[in-house]
Design a protein around this motif. Structure first.
Motif, PDB file in Angstrom:
ATOM      1  N   LYS A   2       0.840  -1.196   0.000  1.00  0.00           N
ATOM      2  CA  LYS A   2       0.000   0.000   0.000  1.00  0.00           C
ATOM      3  C   LYS A   2       0.875   1.246   0.000  1.00  0.00           C
ATOM      4  O   LYS A   2       1.977   1.249   0.537  1.00  0.00           O
ATOM      5  N   ASP A  51      -2.856   4.895  -2.257  1.00  0.00           N
ATOM      6  CA  ASP A  51      -4.052   4.276  -1.698  1.00  0.00           C
ATOM      7  C   ASP A  51      -4.720   5.154  -0.645  1.00  0.00           C
ATOM      8  O   ASP A  51      -5.910   4.999  -0.370  1.00  0.00           O
ATOM      9  N   LEU A  90      -6.203   0.645   4.800  1.00  0.00           N
ATOM     10  CA  LEU A  90      -5.167  -0.181   4.179  1.00  0.00           C
ATOM     11  C   LEU A  90      -5.528  -1.646   4.124  1.00  0.00           C
ATOM     12  O   LEU A  90      -4.862  -2.437   3.455  1.00  0.00           O
TER      13      LEU A  90
END
Length: 91
Positions: A2, A51, A90
């Motif tokens: 991520k 992200d 996440l």
């Protein structure tokens, strides 16, 4: 892996503090993430390929990825909740 972008007004001191706090917490949770820093003006030309954004300042309405308010990382007030929000984005 991520990707997280930490945004502040100038992309230097404040974002460094916030990025460090997030990195330490994610490491303690066994979460591997790439954390970069930037300034809010970096978002004017569009949303970066990340992200999640953690911002200590207002971000443009055109940003299309989740944004977590980062003020808690500076004040300490509500930091646990902000860290939990980061982790939830996440997963």
């Amino acid at each position: 892996m991520k990707k997280i972008l930490v945004i502040c007004g100038t992309g230097v001191a404040t974002s460094t503090m916030v990025a460090s706090s997030i990195k330490d917490h994610l490491a303690s949770q066994g979460i591997d993430a790439q954390i970069s820093q930037g300034k809010v003006m970096d978002l004017v030309n569009g949303t970066p390929d990340v992200d999640l954004i953690v911002a200590t300042t207002a971000v443009p309405d055109t940003v299309t990825v989740p944004v977590v308010a980062g003020l808690a990382f500076l004040t300490g007030i509500g930091q646990d909740a902000a860290l939990a929000e980061v982790v939830s984005h996440l997963q």
